[in-house]
Motif scaffolding. Structure first.
Motif, PDB file in Angstrom:
ATOM      1  N   GLU A  54       0.841  -1.204   0.000  1.00 23.82           N
ATOM      2  CA  GLU A  54       0.000   0.000   0.000  1.00 23.82           C
ATOM      3  C   GLU A  54       0.877   1.257   0.000  1.00 23.82           C
ATOM      4  N   GLN A  55       0.550   2.219  -0.859  1.00 21.91           N
ATOM      5  CA  GLN A  55       1.234   3.509  -0.870  1.00 21.91           C
ATOM      6  C   GLN A  55       0.668   4.340   0.267  1.00 21.91           C
ATOM      7  N   VAL A  56       1.554   4.960   1.074  1.00 20.64           N
ATOM      8  CA  VAL A  56       1.106   5.670   2.265  1.00 20.64           C
ATOM      9  C   VAL A  56       1.691   7.072   2.349  1.00 20.64           C
ATOM     10  N   LEU A  57       1.043   7.891   3.166  1.00 19.06           N
ATOM     11  CA  LEU A  57       1.453   9.254   3.472  1.00 19.06           C
ATOM     12  C   LEU A  57       1.710   9.343   4.967  1.00 19.06           C
ATOM     13  N   VAL A  58       2.841   9.910   5.369  1.00 21.49           N
ATOM     14  CA  VAL A  58       3.145  10.092   6.794  1.00 21.49           C
ATOM     15  C   VAL A  58       2.328  11.267   7.309  1.00 21.49           C
ATOM     16  N   THR A  59       1.523  11.025   8.359  1.00 17.09           N
ATOM     17  CA  THR A  59       0.663  12.059   8.925  1.00 17.09           C
ATOM     18  C   THR A  59       1.164  12.585  10.263  1.00 17.09           C
ATOM     19  N   ASP A  60       2.042  11.828  10.928  1.00 18.78           N
ATOM     20  CA  ASP A  60       2.576  12.262  12.225  1.00 18.78           C
ATOM     21  C   ASP A  60       3.824  11.452  12.538  1.00 18.78           C
ATOM     22  N   VAL A  61       4.627  11.970  13.449  1.00 20.74           N
ATOM     23  CA  VAL A  61       5.826  11.282  13.930  1.00 20.74           C
ATOM     24  C   VAL A  61       5.607  10.992  15.406  1.00 20.74           C
ATOM     25  N   ARG A  62       5.696   9.736  15.794  1.00 16.88           N
ATOM     26  CA  ARG A  62       5.490   9.331  17.192  1.00 16.88           C
ATOM     27  C   ARG A  62       6.768   9.383  18.006  1.00 16.88           C
ATOM     28  N   GLY A  63       7.902   9.271  17.357  1.00 15.99           N
ATOM     29  CA  GLY A  63       9.183   9.248  18.056  1.00 15.99           C
ATOM     30  C   GLY A  63      10.249   8.754  17.100  1.00 15.99           C
ATOM     31  N   ALA A  64      11.402   8.454  17.652  1.00 15.42           N
ATOM     32  CA  ALA A  64      12.509   7.999  16.821  1.00 15.42           C
ATOM     33  C   ALA A  64      12.098   6.769  16.016  1.00 15.42           C
ATOM     34  N   ARG A  65      12.141   6.896  14.699  1.00 11.23           N
ATOM     35  CA  ARG A  65      11.906   5.800  13.764  1.00 11.23           C
ATOM     36  C   ARG A  65      10.501   5.206  13.854  1.00 11.23           C
ATOM     37  N   THR A  66       9.523   6.000  14.318  1.00  3.08           N
ATOM     38  CA  THR A  66       8.137   5.543  14.406  1.00  3.08           C
ATOM     39  C   THR A  66       7.224   6.635  13.862  1.00  3.08           C
ATOM     40  N   VAL A  67       6.399   6.274  12.866  1.00  2.79           N
ATOM     41  CA  VAL A  67       5.524   7.244  12.221  1.00  2.79           C
ATOM     42  C   VAL A  67       4.087   6.740  12.192  1.00  2.79           C
ATOM     43  N   GLU A  68       3.169   7.681  11.979  1.00  2.00           N
ATOM     44  CA  GLU A  68       1.772   7.333  11.730  1.00  2.00           C
ATOM     45  C   GLU A  68       1.523   7.558  10.256  1.00  2.00           C
ATOM     46  N   VAL A  69       0.821   6.631   9.613  1.00  2.00           N
ATOM     47  CA  VAL A  69       0.571   6.710   8.179  1.00  2.00           C
ATOM     48  C   VAL A  69      -0.891   6.460   7.855  1.00  2.00           C
ATOM     49  N   GLU A  70      -1.291   6.929   6.687  1.00  2.00           N
ATOM     50  CA  GLU A  70      -2.610   6.648   6.129  1.00  2.00           C
ATOM     51  C   GLU A  70      -2.408   6.309   4.666  1.00  2.00           C
ATOM     52  N   ALA A  71      -3.306   5.522   4.110  1.00  2.00           N
ATOM     53  CA  ALA A  71      -3.243   5.180   2.690  1.00  2.00           C
ATOM     54  C   ALA A  71      -3.405   6.450   1.867  1.00  2.00           C
ATOM     55  N   ILE A  72      -2.579   6.603   0.837  1.00  2.00           N
ATOM     56  CA  ILE A  72      -2.683   7.776  -0.026  1.00  2.00           C
ATOM     57  C   ILE A  72      -4.061   7.858  -0.649  1.00  2.00           C
ATOM     58  N   SER A  73      -4.660   6.728  -0.947  1.00  2.00           N
ATOM     59  CA  SER A  73      -5.987   6.717  -1.563  1.00  2.00           C
ATOM     60  C   SER A  73      -7.038   7.428  -0.701  1.00  2.00           C
ATOM     61  N   GLU A  74      -6.805   7.489   0.618  1.00  2.00           N
ATOM     62  CA  GLU A  74      -7.736   8.172   1.511  1.00  2.00           C
ATOM     63  C   GLU A  74      -7.656   9.684   1.376  1.00  2.00           C
ATOM     64  N   PHE A  75      -6.571  10.198   0.782  1.00  2.00           N
ATOM     65  CA  PHE A  75      -6.373  11.644   0.659  1.00  2.00           C
ATOM     66  C   PHE A  75      -6.642  12.148  -0.748  1.00  2.00           C
TER      67      PHE A  75
END
Length: 103
Positions: free
Chosen positions: A74-95
């Motif tokens: 799945e192609q994703v977009l980073v929406t937030d950073v939780r900490g070192a080397r940890t991100v929150e993502v959503e499917a690009i198709s949702e945007f």
């Protein structure tokens, strides 16, 4: 006189705050808006997966959390950073298609 362990502490701080080229932090907000691909499926609120993002001209992997499960590939977009080397993502198709060119 050098305090025992002081150099080791300095190296540890540098390693955890540097992404290598460019000297930025891997946990900084510049990752927000980056795009990538899921390489280990996420399980929504039940667990993280893994994404491959292009940062500084190289591919780097990050733990990834999402609100809904996302399959491998799945192609994703980073929406937030939780900490070192940890991100929150959503499917690009949702945007929509306009978000696909960012990153």
């Amino acid at each position: 006189m050098r305090t025992p362990g002081s150099q080791e502490a300095a190296w540890s701080a540098k390693i955890t705050s540097s992404s290598g080229e460019g000297g930025g932090t891997v946990a900084d907000a510049s990752l927000i808006g980056s795009t990538g691909v899921v390489i280990v499926a996420t399980r929504g609120s039940n667990g993280s997966g893994e994404v491959l993002l292009e940062t500084g001209g190289t591919g780097e992997t990050f733990l990834a959390w999402s609100t809904t499960p996302l399959p491998k590939g799945e192609q994703v977009l980073v929406t937030d950073v939780r900490g070192a080397r940890t991100v929150e993502v959503e499917a690009i198709s949702e945007f929509g298609a306009d978000s696909a060119g960012k990153g």
